[in-house]
Design a protein around this motif. Sequence first.
Motif, PDB file in Angstrom:
ATOM      1  N   ALA A  27     -85.650  54.642   2.211  1.00  8.17           N
ATOM      2  CA  ALA A  27     -85.838  56.021   2.659  1.00  8.17           C
ATOM      3  C   ALA A  27     -86.750  56.788   1.696  1.00  8.17           C
ATOM      4  O   ALA A  27     -87.686  57.474   2.128  1.00  8.17           O
ATOM      5  CB  ALA A  27     -84.486  56.721   2.775  1.00  8.17           C
ATOM      6  N   LEU A  28     -86.496  56.673   0.395  1.00 14.51           N
ATOM      7  CA  LEU A  28     -87.312  57.388  -0.589  1.00 14.51           C
ATOM      8  C   LEU A  28     -88.755  56.885  -0.584  1.00 14.51           C
ATOM      9  O   LEU A  28     -89.695  57.674  -0.641  1.00 14.51           O
ATOM     10  CB  LEU A  28     -86.701  57.239  -1.989  1.00 14.51           C
ATOM     11  N   SER A  29     -88.928  55.560  -0.504  1.00 16.75           N
ATOM     12  CA  SER A  29     -90.289  55.025  -0.524  1.00 16.75           C
ATOM     13  C   SER A  29     -91.044  55.390   0.752  1.00 16.75           C
ATOM     14  O   SER A  29     -92.251  55.639   0.723  1.00 16.75           O
ATOM     15  CB  SER A  29     -90.276  53.508  -0.723  1.00 16.75           C
ATOM     16  N   THR A  30     -90.345  55.470   1.884  1.00 16.84           N
ATOM     17  CA  THR A  30     -90.998  55.875   3.125  1.00 16.84           C
ATOM     18  C   THR A  30     -91.424  57.339   3.067  1.00 16.84           C
ATOM     19  O   THR A  30     -92.492  57.713   3.560  1.00 16.84           O
ATOM     20  CB  THR A  30     -90.065  55.631   4.333  1.00 16.84           C
ATOM     21  N   LEU A  31     -90.602  58.188   2.426  1.00 14.30           N
ATOM     22  CA  LEU A  31     -91.002  59.582   2.220  1.00 14.30           C
ATOM     23  C   LEU A  31     -92.278  59.665   1.392  1.00 14.30           C
ATOM     24  O   LEU A  31     -93.145  60.500   1.649  1.00 14.30           O
ATOM     25  CB  LEU A  31     -89.880  60.357   1.521  1.00 14.30           C
ATOM     26  N   LEU A  32     -92.404  58.792   0.399  1.00 14.51           N
ATOM     27  CA  LEU A  32     -93.608  58.769  -0.430  1.00 14.51           C
ATOM     28  C   LEU A  32     -94.843  58.436   0.406  1.00 14.51           C
ATOM     29  O   LEU A  32     -95.909  59.018   0.227  1.00 14.51           O
ATOM     30  CB  LEU A  32     -93.460  57.752  -1.563  1.00 14.51           C
ATOM     31  N   PHE A  33     -94.687  57.478   1.332  1.00 15.44           N
ATOM     32  CA  PHE A  33     -95.802  57.118   2.208  1.00 15.44           C
ATOM     33  C   PHE A  33     -96.127  58.265   3.169  1.00 15.44           C
ATOM     34  O   PHE A  33     -97.282  58.604   3.386  1.00 15.44           O
ATOM     35  CB  PHE A  33     -95.464  55.872   3.031  1.00 15.44           C
ATOM     36  N   ASN A  34     -95.086  58.838   3.760  1.00 15.61           N
ATOM     37  CA  ASN A  34     -95.266  59.821   4.821  1.00 15.61           C
ATOM     38  C   ASN A  34     -95.776  61.169   4.305  1.00 15.61           C
ATOM     39  O   ASN A  34     -96.443  61.900   5.026  1.00 15.61           O
ATOM     40  CB  ASN A  34     -93.935  60.016   5.565  1.00 15.61           C
ATOM     41  N   HIS A  35     -95.444  61.502   3.057  1.00 18.06           N
ATOM     42  CA  HIS A  35     -95.857  62.784   2.466  1.00 18.06           C
ATOM     43  C   HIS A  35     -96.666  62.531   1.200  1.00 18.06           C
ATOM     44  O   HIS A  35     -96.373  63.082   0.133  1.00 18.06           O
ATOM     45  CB  HIS A  35     -94.622  63.647   2.169  1.00 18.06           C
ATOM     46  N   ILE A  96    -107.595  39.039  -9.920  1.00 16.97           N
ATOM     47  CA  ILE A  96    -106.238  38.503  -9.783  1.00 16.97           C
ATOM     48  C   ILE A  96    -105.265  39.646 -10.044  1.00 16.97           C
ATOM     49  O   ILE A  96    -105.283  40.249 -11.120  1.00 16.97           O
ATOM     50  CB  ILE A  96    -105.978  37.363 -10.784  1.00 16.97           C
ATOM     51  N   ASN A  97    -104.424  39.940  -9.080  1.00 17.23           N
ATOM     52  CA  ASN A  97    -103.403  40.979  -9.232  1.00 17.23           C
ATOM     53  C   ASN A  97    -102.041  40.329  -9.413  1.00 17.23           C
ATOM     54  O   ASN A  97    -101.523  39.675  -8.499  1.00 17.23           O
ATOM     55  CB  ASN A  97    -103.393  41.906  -8.010  1.00 17.23           C
ATOM     56  N   LEU A  98    -101.486  40.485 -10.610  1.00 14.33           N
ATOM     57  CA  LEU A  98    -100.170  39.943 -10.940  1.00 14.33           C
ATOM     58  C   LEU A  98     -99.136  41.004 -10.618  1.00 14.33           C
ATOM     59  O   LEU A  98     -99.122  42.075 -11.239  1.00 14.33           O
ATOM     60  CB  LEU A  98    -100.126  39.559 -12.418  1.00 14.33           C
ATOM     61  N   GLN A  99     -98.297  40.721  -9.635  1.00 17.62           N
ATOM     62  CA  GLN A  99     -97.369  41.736  -9.137  1.00 17.62           C
ATOM     63  C   GLN A  99     -96.163  41.890 -10.054  1.00 17.62           C
ATOM     64  O   GLN A  99     -95.626  40.918 -10.561  1.00 17.62           O
ATOM     65  CB  GLN A  99     -96.911  41.380  -7.727  1.00 17.62           C
ATOM     66  N   ASN A 100     -95.785  43.135 -10.241  1.00 19.05           N
ATOM     67  CA  ASN A 100     -94.612  43.472 -11.036  1.00 19.05           C
ATOM     68  C   ASN A 100     -94.156  44.845 -10.572  1.00 19.05           C
ATOM     69  O   ASN A 100     -94.978  45.734 -10.369  1.00 19.05           O
ATOM     70  CB  ASN A 100     -94.982  43.484 -12.527  1.00 19.05           C
ATOM     71  N   PHE A 101     -92.848  45.031 -10.392  1.00 15.63           N
ATOM     72  CA  PHE A 101     -92.359  46.313  -9.896  1.00 15.63           C
ATOM     73  C   PHE A 101     -92.717  47.460 -10.833  1.00 15.63           C
ATOM     74  O   PHE A 101     -93.125  48.525 -10.402  1.00 15.63           O
ATOM     75  CB  PHE A 101     -90.835  46.279  -9.717  1.00 15.63           C
ATOM     76  N   TRP A 125     -92.288  56.507 -11.528  1.00 15.75           N
ATOM     77  CA  TRP A 125     -91.199  56.169 -10.624  1.00 15.75           C
ATOM     78  C   TRP A 125     -91.690  56.077  -9.181  1.00 15.75           C
ATOM     79  O   TRP A 125     -91.192  55.261  -8.401  1.00 15.75           O
ATOM     80  CB  TRP A 125     -90.063  57.183 -10.746  1.00 15.75           C
ATOM     81  N   ALA A 126     -92.687  56.891  -8.816  1.00 18.68           N
ATOM     82  CA  ALA A 126     -93.216  56.854  -7.449  1.00 18.68           C
ATOM     83  C   ALA A 126     -93.881  55.515  -7.167  1.00 18.68           C
ATOM     84  O   ALA A 126     -93.698  54.927  -6.089  1.00 18.68           O
ATOM     85  CB  ALA A 126     -94.205  57.999  -7.237  1.00 18.68           C
ATOM     86  N   GLU A 127     -94.639  55.005  -8.125  1.00 21.44           N
ATOM     87  CA  GLU A 127     -95.312  53.709  -7.951  1.00 21.44           C
ATOM     88  C   GLU A 127     -94.287  52.584  -7.806  1.00 21.44           C
ATOM     89  O   GLU A 127     -94.461  51.656  -7.016  1.00 21.44           O
ATOM     90  CB  GLU A 127     -96.225  53.421  -9.144  1.00 21.44           C
ATOM     91  N   VAL A 128     -93.208  52.652  -8.579  1.00 20.09           N
ATOM     92  CA  VAL A 128     -92.170  51.619  -8.510  1.00 20.09           C
ATOM     93  C   VAL A 128     -91.556  51.583  -7.122  1.00 20.09           C
ATOM     94  O   VAL A 128     -91.385  50.509  -6.529  1.00 20.09           O
ATOM     95  CB  VAL A 128     -91.087  51.859  -9.585  1.00 20.09           C
ATOM     96  N   PHE A 129     -91.223  52.758  -6.553  1.00 12.80           N
ATOM     97  CA  PHE A 129     -90.625  52.795  -5.217  1.00 12.80           C
ATOM     98  C   PHE A 129     -91.572  52.247  -4.151  1.00 12.80           C
ATOM     99  O   PHE A 129     -91.149  51.553  -3.229  1.00 12.80           O
ATOM    100  CB  PHE A 129     -90.205  54.227  -4.860  1.00 12.80           C
ATOM    101  N   ILE A 130     -92.851  52.549  -4.280  1.00 14.48           N
ATOM    102  CA  ILE A 130     -93.829  52.042  -3.320  1.00 14.48           C
ATOM    103  C   ILE A 130     -93.896  50.516  -3.392  1.00 14.48           C
ATOM    104  O   ILE A 130     -93.919  49.827  -2.376  1.00 14.48           O
ATOM    105  CB  ILE A 130     -95.210  52.681  -3.569  1.00 14.48           C
ATOM    106  N   ARG A 131     -93.908  49.977  -4.604  1.00 20.69           N
ATOM    107  CA  ARG A 131     -93.972  48.510  -4.751  1.00 20.69           C
ATOM    108  C   ARG A 131     -92.687  47.848  -4.263  1.00 20.69           C
ATOM    109  O   ARG A 131     -92.723  46.742  -3.710  1.00 20.69           O
ATOM    110  CB  ARG A 131     -94.282  48.150  -6.201  1.00 20.69           C
ATOM    111  N   LEU A 132     -91.530  48.496  -4.462  1.00 20.19           N
ATOM    112  CA  LEU A 132     -90.275  47.962  -3.942  1.00 20.19           C
ATOM    113  C   LEU A 132     -90.331  47.849  -2.421  1.00 20.19           C
ATOM    114  O   LEU A 132     -89.849  46.880  -1.840  1.00 20.19           O
ATOM    115  CB  LEU A 132     -89.106  48.865  -4.340  1.00 20.19           C
TER     116      LEU A 132
END
Length: 198
Positions: A27-35, A96-101, A125-132
Amino acid sequence: MQNWNILFRRTHLYLGMLLLPWMLMYALSTLLFNHDGYFRQFRVTDPQWLPLWEKDCTIEAPAGTEALRETARRLLEDNGLKGQFGVQRQGQRLTINLQNFRQPVRLTYDIAGKKLRAEKRKGSWAEVFIRLHQRVGYGHAGLLNNLWALAVDVFCVTTLVWIATGLYLWWKLPITRGWGWLTLGGGLLSIAILLGTL
């Protein structure tokens, strides 16, 4: 029948509690995308990538997806890096993009200049939620990557069971059926309208 009702109530209750942190994260990460405009102030500012090191490097970068992934894997291993990664080639540059939360790392290999550069992404914290929210899929190196994918599958199945038990409990209470039909119909109608007009 009473035993079935208790079983469904308990299942619905405890699945809801199990789903709570996952629902909160999505829910929080979707809010970040939507707004995005509002939450941009909480995201990292330019430059988004900070240099770690740069070194001379000579390695072949052949064409083809599998060959590129093998080259990327070798570059990561040679520099003590591991984890899920994506790779792409644009002309004389291999990225090369090495993924990490918390803090992803990017390697950029200049094929013509024979230089390898490593950078880390600033964290927030916003970037972490988006990656999650975006992290899905099996077939990546490491047990923890597959455990994350399994957790997402468990979340999906658990959500379906939670919905089914909720519908059962609603149906067992005749006094709430009218309001239930109204809310269920409202949800279906809103989706139908949006699908038909957007």
